[in-house]
Structures are given as C-alpha cells and as structure tokens.
Design a protein around this motif. Sequence first.
Motif, PDB file in Angstrom:
ATOM      1  N   LEU A   1     -44.247   5.156  35.205  1.00  0.00           N
ATOM      2  CA  LEU A   1     -44.066   4.543  36.324  1.00  0.00           C
ATOM      3  C   LEU A   1     -42.492   4.024  36.515  1.00  0.00           C
ATOM      4  O   LEU A   1     -41.930   3.324  35.497  1.00  0.00           O
ATOM      5  CB  LEU A   1     -44.827   3.251  36.509  1.00  0.00           C
ATOM      6  N   PHE A   2     -42.174   4.041  37.812  1.00  0.00           N
ATOM      7  CA  PHE A   2     -40.826   3.538  37.992  1.00  0.00           C
ATOM      8  C   PHE A   2     -39.434   4.129  37.187  1.00  0.00           C
ATOM      9  O   PHE A   2     -38.436   3.425  37.087  1.00  0.00           O
ATOM     10  CB  PHE A   2     -40.624   1.865  37.927  1.00  0.00           C
ATOM     11  N   ALA A   3     -39.905   5.172  36.799  1.00  0.00           N
ATOM     12  CA  ALA A   3     -38.750   5.723  36.079  1.00  0.00           C
ATOM     13  C   ALA A   3     -37.748   6.524  37.076  1.00  0.00           C
ATOM     14  O   ALA A   3     -38.005   6.910  38.108  1.00  0.00           O
ATOM     15  CB  ALA A   3     -39.337   6.974  34.905  1.00  0.00           C
ATOM     16  N   GLU A   4     -36.640   6.923  36.437  1.00  0.00           N
ATOM     17  CA  GLU A   4     -35.860   7.809  37.584  1.00  0.00           C
ATOM     18  C   GLU A   4     -36.326   9.260  37.579  1.00  0.00           C
ATOM     19  O   GLU A   4     -36.960   9.522  36.823  1.00  0.00           O
ATOM     20  CB  GLU A   4     -34.409   8.183  36.740  1.00  0.00           C
ATOM     21  N   PRO A   5     -36.101   9.802  38.626  1.00  0.00           N
ATOM     22  CA  PRO A   5     -36.670  11.344  39.147  1.00  0.00           C
ATOM     23  C   PRO A   5     -36.401  12.310  37.964  1.00  0.00           C
ATOM     24  O   PRO A   5     -37.471  13.007  37.589  1.00  0.00           O
ATOM     25  CB  PRO A   5     -36.057  11.743  40.427  1.00  0.00           C
ATOM     26  N   TRP A   6     -35.305  12.257  37.293  1.00  0.00           N
ATOM     27  CA  TRP A   6     -35.030  13.181  36.177  1.00  0.00           C
ATOM     28  C   TRP A   6     -35.505  12.618  34.710  1.00  0.00           C
ATOM     29  O   TRP A   6     -35.803  13.612  34.090  1.00  0.00           O
ATOM     30  CB  TRP A   6     -33.523  13.271  35.973  1.00  0.00           C
ATOM     31  N   HIS A   7     -36.283  11.368  34.802  1.00  0.00           N
ATOM     32  CA  HIS A   7     -36.831  11.297  33.484  1.00  0.00           C
ATOM     33  C   HIS A   7     -38.383  11.529  33.614  1.00  0.00           C
ATOM     34  O   HIS A   7     -39.327  10.804  34.356  1.00  0.00           O
ATOM     35  CB  HIS A   7     -36.830   9.840  33.278  1.00  0.00           C
ATOM     36  N   GLU A   8     -38.984  12.661  33.184  1.00  0.00           N
ATOM     37  CA  GLU A   8     -40.216  13.088  33.323  1.00  0.00           C
ATOM     38  C   GLU A   8     -41.142  12.415  32.594  1.00  0.00           C
ATOM     39  O   GLU A   8     -42.363  13.028  32.680  1.00  0.00           O
ATOM     40  CB  GLU A   8     -40.189  14.846  33.266  1.00  0.00           C
ATOM     41  N   GLY A   9     -40.721  11.507  31.636  1.00  0.00           N
ATOM     42  CA  GLY A   9     -41.695  10.871  30.792  1.00  0.00           C
ATOM     43  C   GLY A   9     -41.565  11.275  29.399  1.00  0.00           C
ATOM     44  O   GLY A   9     -40.353  11.437  28.798  1.00  0.00           O
ATOM     45  N   PHE A  10     -42.805  11.242  28.903  1.00  0.00           N
ATOM     46  CA  PHE A  10     -42.835  11.625  27.238  1.00  0.00           C
ATOM     47  C   PHE A  10     -43.811  12.713  26.923  1.00  0.00           C
ATOM     48  O   PHE A  10     -44.850  12.825  27.810  1.00  0.00           O
ATOM     49  CB  PHE A  10     -43.407  10.479  26.578  1.00  0.00           C
ATOM     50  N   THR A  11     -43.447  13.365  25.918  1.00  0.00           N
ATOM     51  CA  THR A  11     -44.559  14.614  25.467  1.00  0.00           C
ATOM     52  C   THR A  11     -44.635  14.262  23.920  1.00  0.00           C
ATOM     53  O   THR A  11     -43.534  14.059  23.341  1.00  0.00           O
ATOM     54  CB  THR A  11     -43.915  15.948  25.892  1.00  0.00           C
ATOM     55  N   THR A  12     -45.507  14.950  23.273  1.00  0.00           N
ATOM     56  CA  THR A  12     -45.882  14.947  22.020  1.00  0.00           C
ATOM     57  C   THR A  12     -45.236  16.410  21.466  1.00  0.00           C
ATOM     58  O   THR A  12     -45.794  17.407  21.972  1.00  0.00           O
ATOM     59  CB  THR A  12     -47.180  14.554  21.549  1.00  0.00           C
ATOM     60  N   ILE A  13     -44.490  16.433  20.502  1.00  0.00           N
ATOM     61  CA  ILE A  13     -44.133  17.683  19.892  1.00  0.00           C
ATOM     62  C   ILE A  13     -44.088  17.373  18.295  1.00  0.00           C
ATOM     63  O   ILE A  13     -43.786  16.486  17.747  1.00  0.00           O
ATOM     64  CB  ILE A  13     -42.632  17.892  19.952  1.00  0.00           C
ATOM     65  N   TYR A  14     -45.075  18.067  17.630  1.00  0.00           N
ATOM     66  CA  TYR A  14     -45.511  18.198  16.283  1.00  0.00           C
ATOM     67  C   TYR A  14     -45.720  16.525  15.822  1.00  0.00           C
ATOM     68  O   TYR A  14     -45.191  16.085  14.945  1.00  0.00           O
ATOM     69  CB  TYR A  14     -44.208  18.353  15.444  1.00  0.00           C
ATOM     70  N   GLY A  15     -46.639  15.819  16.691  1.00  0.00           N
ATOM     71  CA  GLY A  15     -47.080  14.785  16.375  1.00  0.00           C
ATOM     72  C   GLY A  15     -46.110  13.725  16.830  1.00  0.00           C
ATOM     73  O   GLY A  15     -46.461  12.517  16.328  1.00  0.00           O
ATOM     74  N   GLU A  16     -45.049  13.862  17.187  1.00  0.00           N
ATOM     75  CA  GLU A  16     -43.900  12.694  17.534  1.00  0.00           C
ATOM     76  C   GLU A  16     -43.625  12.741  18.991  1.00  0.00           C
ATOM     77  O   GLU A  16     -43.537  13.691  19.721  1.00  0.00           O
ATOM     78  CB  GLU A  16     -42.631  12.826  16.740  1.00  0.00           C
TER      79      GLU A  16
END
Length: 140
Positions: A34-49
Amino acid sequence: MDQIIVFKLGNEDFGLDINTIGEIQDSKKSTPLLFAEPWHEGFTTIYGELYTVINLRIKLNISRQERREQDKFIILHTHKLALVVDSVEDIASAADSVVHEPPDNPNKQVIECRYESKNRMISVLNVQALIDSTLLKASE
C-alpha cells in the motif's frame, strides 16, 4: 565491465553489467505494498527469500504498462531485487562496442554510459545509482 546483459524496455535497449546479475527468470506474481510508488510492485518469494520487485518500464518512464505474462525478472545477486523487463535479448561485449556519454534526459542519473553495438544503442544502467534512486524515493 567486460560484458553486459542486453534487455528490452519498450522499443529501447538497456544493459546491466553481467557481474551484477544472479539469474534471469520468468516474472511471477508479487504482493503489492500500500502507498508504494507505481514502479515498486511489492515483494515476491524466490528460493524461499523475499525480493523487492521493481518494474523498470515504469521506473524509467518508458511505459506505464502493467506486467505481462511474457515479462522477465532480472535477479540481482548483490541485492534482493527483481527487476521487471520486457525481454532479455543477448550478451554484448564492451570490447566490441563504442562507448558514448549518457543521454541528457531524466534517467541520466541511472545510466552509466551508452554502447553502440551491432547497429543499436544500449543504455547501460548503473545498478548502485538505480538502487539509490529507489531508496531516495522511498524515504521522501
């Protein structure tokens, strides 16, 4: 910088020093903030991190286009960062290229230089300047 990975954003060619890249993957869903810049799509998990997802099309004002199924992640090995790009094209050798100064535009702060290789111009991104610009925006 001996070799660069060349990728597409819209109709433009960009590159990153191959030594900054951990791997390239198909993009996948991320959890938005929420309230992030438009280019900041959030977070994802890659190899458990947990990795931060940055859409370079939007960050560099190339396009406002949302993520597509065929997009790729460029995973940096120096930071837990996944960069969304249109496609990864090939590897270019700095030795076979002519180096130019960065263009005078709003992205100049994150463009290290431009290579002319195989009849195309490749804007090479400075990873640290790109990261610094995301931190600056987040802290304002």
